[in-house]
Design a protein around this motif. Structure first.
Motif, mmCIF file in Angstrom:
data_model
loop_
_atom_site.group_PDB
_atom_site.id
_atom_site.type_symbol
_atom_site.label_atom_id
_atom_site.label_comp_id
_atom_site.label_asym_id
_atom_site.label_seq_id
_atom_site.Cartn_x
_atom_site.Cartn_y
_atom_site.Cartn_z
ATOM 1 N N GLN A 160 0.858 -1.182 0.000
ATOM 2 C CA GLN A 160 0.000 0.000 0.000
ATOM 3 C C GLN A 160 0.896 1.233 0.000
ATOM 4 O O GLN A 160 1.452 1.623 1.021
ATOM 5 N N THR A 161 1.020 1.863 -1.148
ATOM 6 C CA THR A 161 1.969 2.960 -1.297
ATOM 7 C C THR A 161 1.551 4.220 -0.559
ATOM 8 O O THR A 161 2.396 5.049 -0.240
ATOM 9 N N CYS A 162 0.267 4.359 -0.252
ATOM 10 C CA CYS A 162 -0.164 5.559 0.478
ATOM 11 C C CYS A 162 0.269 5.505 1.938
ATOM 12 O O CYS A 162 0.321 6.530 2.609
ATOM 13 N N LEU A 163 0.592 4.308 2.434
ATOM 14 C CA LEU A 163 1.002 4.147 3.829
ATOM 15 C C LEU A 163 2.503 3.913 3.984
ATOM 16 O O LEU A 163 2.986 3.749 5.097
ATOM 17 N N THR A 164 3.231 3.896 2.867
ATOM 18 C CA THR A 164 4.657 3.580 2.892
ATOM 19 C C THR A 164 5.468 4.815 2.518
ATOM 20 O O THR A 164 5.239 5.417 1.467
ATOM 21 N N LEU A 165 6.412 5.173 3.365
ATOM 22 C CA LEU A 165 7.252 6.353 3.112
ATOM 23 C C LEU A 165 8.431 5.996 2.229
ATOM 24 O O LEU A 165 8.946 4.877 2.280
ATOM 25 N N VAL A 166 8.862 6.954 1.440
ATOM 26 C CA VAL A 166 9.996 6.745 0.531
ATOM 27 C C VAL A 166 11.309 6.632 1.304
ATOM 28 O O VAL A 166 11.438 7.160 2.410
ATOM 29 N N ARG A 167 12.244 5.905 0.706
ATOM 30 C CA ARG A 167 13.626 5.807 1.190
ATOM 31 C C ARG A 167 14.537 6.027 -0.004
ATOM 32 O O ARG A 167 14.184 5.662 -1.133
ATOM 33 N N ASP A 168 15.695 6.583 0.227
ATOM 34 C CA ASP A 168 16.641 6.820 -0.855
ATOM 35 C C ASP A 168 16.986 5.505 -1.543
ATOM 36 O O ASP A 168 17.278 4.504 -0.891
ATOM 37 N N GLY A 169 16.896 5.495 -2.874
ATOM 38 C CA GLY A 169 17.246 4.323 -3.661
ATOM 39 C C GLY A 169 16.145 3.290 -3.804
ATOM 40 O O GLY A 169 16.333 2.242 -4.412
ATOM 41 N N MET A 170 14.978 3.560 -3.247
ATOM 42 C CA MET A 170 13.850 2.618 -3.286
ATOM 43 C C MET A 170 13.460 2.331 -4.736
ATOM 44 O O MET A 170 13.480 3.217 -5.580
ATOM 45 N N ARG A 171 13.104 1.087 -5.016
ATOM 46 C CA ARG A 171 12.663 0.656 -6.354
ATOM 47 C C ARG A 171 11.163 0.401 -6.318
ATOM 48 O O ARG A 171 10.691 -0.430 -5.551
ATOM 49 N N ILE A 172 10.439 1.127 -7.143
ATOM 50 C CA ILE A 172 8.979 1.038 -7.196
ATOM 51 C C ILE A 172 8.585 0.616 -8.605
ATOM 52 O O ILE A 172 9.065 1.189 -9.580
ATOM 53 N N GLU A 173 7.727 -0.387 -8.702
ATOM 54 C CA GLU A 173 7.237 -0.830 -10.007
ATOM 55 C C GLU A 173 5.719 -0.840 -9.979
ATOM 56 O O GLU A 173 5.117 -1.254 -8.997
ATOM 57 N N ARG A 174 5.128 -0.410 -11.066
ATOM 58 C CA ARG A 174 3.674 -0.497 -11.168
ATOM 59 C C ARG A 174 3.297 -1.972 -11.253
ATOM 60 O O ARG A 174 3.963 -2.746 -11.920
ATOM 61 N N GLN A 175 2.230 -2.340 -10.569
ATOM 62 C CA GLN A 175 1.821 -3.746 -10.482
ATOM 63 C C GLN A 175 0.779 -4.046 -11.554
ATOM 64 O O GLN A 175 -0.248 -3.394 -11.621
ATOM 65 N N HIS A 176 1.056 -5.053 -12.372
ATOM 66 C CA HIS A 176 0.164 -5.420 -13.477
ATOM 67 C C HIS A 176 -0.616 -6.670 -13.113
ATOM 68 O O HIS A 176 -0.043 -7.739 -12.927
ATOM 69 N N GLY A 177 -1.940 -6.548 -13.003
ATOM 70 C CA GLY A 177 -2.799 -7.683 -12.725
ATOM 71 C C GLY A 177 -2.586 -8.259 -11.334
ATOM 72 O O GLY A 177 -2.257 -7.544 -10.398
ATOM 73 N N LYS A 178 -2.772 -9.587 -11.235
ATOM 74 C CA LYS A 178 -2.608 -10.258 -9.948
ATOM 75 C C LYS A 178 -1.151 -10.227 -9.525
ATOM 76 O O LYS A 178 -0.256 -10.304 -10.355
ATOM 77 N N ARG A 179 -0.936 -10.149 -8.218
ATOM 78 C CA ARG A 179 0.442 -10.238 -7.744
ATOM 79 C C ARG A 179 0.905 -11.669 -7.899
ATOM 80 O O ARG A 179 0.118 -12.605 -7.843
ATOM 81 N N SER A 180 2.176 -11.837 -8.134
ATOM 82 C CA SER A 180 2.704 -13.192 -8.250
ATOM 83 C C SER A 180 3.275 -13.610 -6.910
ATOM 84 O O SER A 180 3.891 -12.816 -6.192
ATOM 85 N N LEU A 181 3.034 -14.844 -6.552
ATOM 86 C CA LEU A 181 3.543 -15.386 -5.312
ATOM 87 C C LEU A 181 4.714 -16.278 -5.640
ATOM 88 O O LEU A 181 4.573 -17.246 -6.386
#
Length: 97
Positions: A74-95
């Motif tokens: 949940q990106t609205c509840l997670t604060l950024v950190r230097d160097g963090m890698r964020i990817e847009r999620q496509h469809g179902k998450r993979s386990l």
């Protein structure tokens, strides 16, 4: 669409889909995603429609993304950190095992 009203003090760099983006310590990942085109964070599992951060308080789950390799954050509840890698999620998450 969205922009900062001031220059961030002590700006840090995060990577959205591999592209460097400026962020301010203490702001949420969702705020960064709303400033980084395209302005969405995930697609739905069934119809693949694009979703973006909406409620900004952890209720709607529209802001889910992959953060540092962890899906459905949940990106609205997670604060950024230097160097963090964020990817847009496509469809179902993979386990992964």
């Amino acid at each position: 669409m969205f922009r900062k009203l001031h220059e961030p003090e002590g700006a840090i760099t995060v990577y959205v889909d591999g592209i460097a983006a400026s962020a301010e310590p203490g702001e949420s990942i969702a705020a960064v995603l709303l400033r980084a085109a395209p302005h969405w964070s995930r697609t739905t599992p069934v119809t693949q429609s694009k979703r973006a951060p909406y409620c900004m308080m952890g209720v709607c789950f529209e802001c889910l993304a992959i953060v540092d390799g962890i899906a459905s954050v949940q990106t609205c509840l997670t604060l950024v950190r230097d160097g963090m890698r964020i990817e847009r999620q496509h469809g179902k998450r993979s386990l992964s095992a």
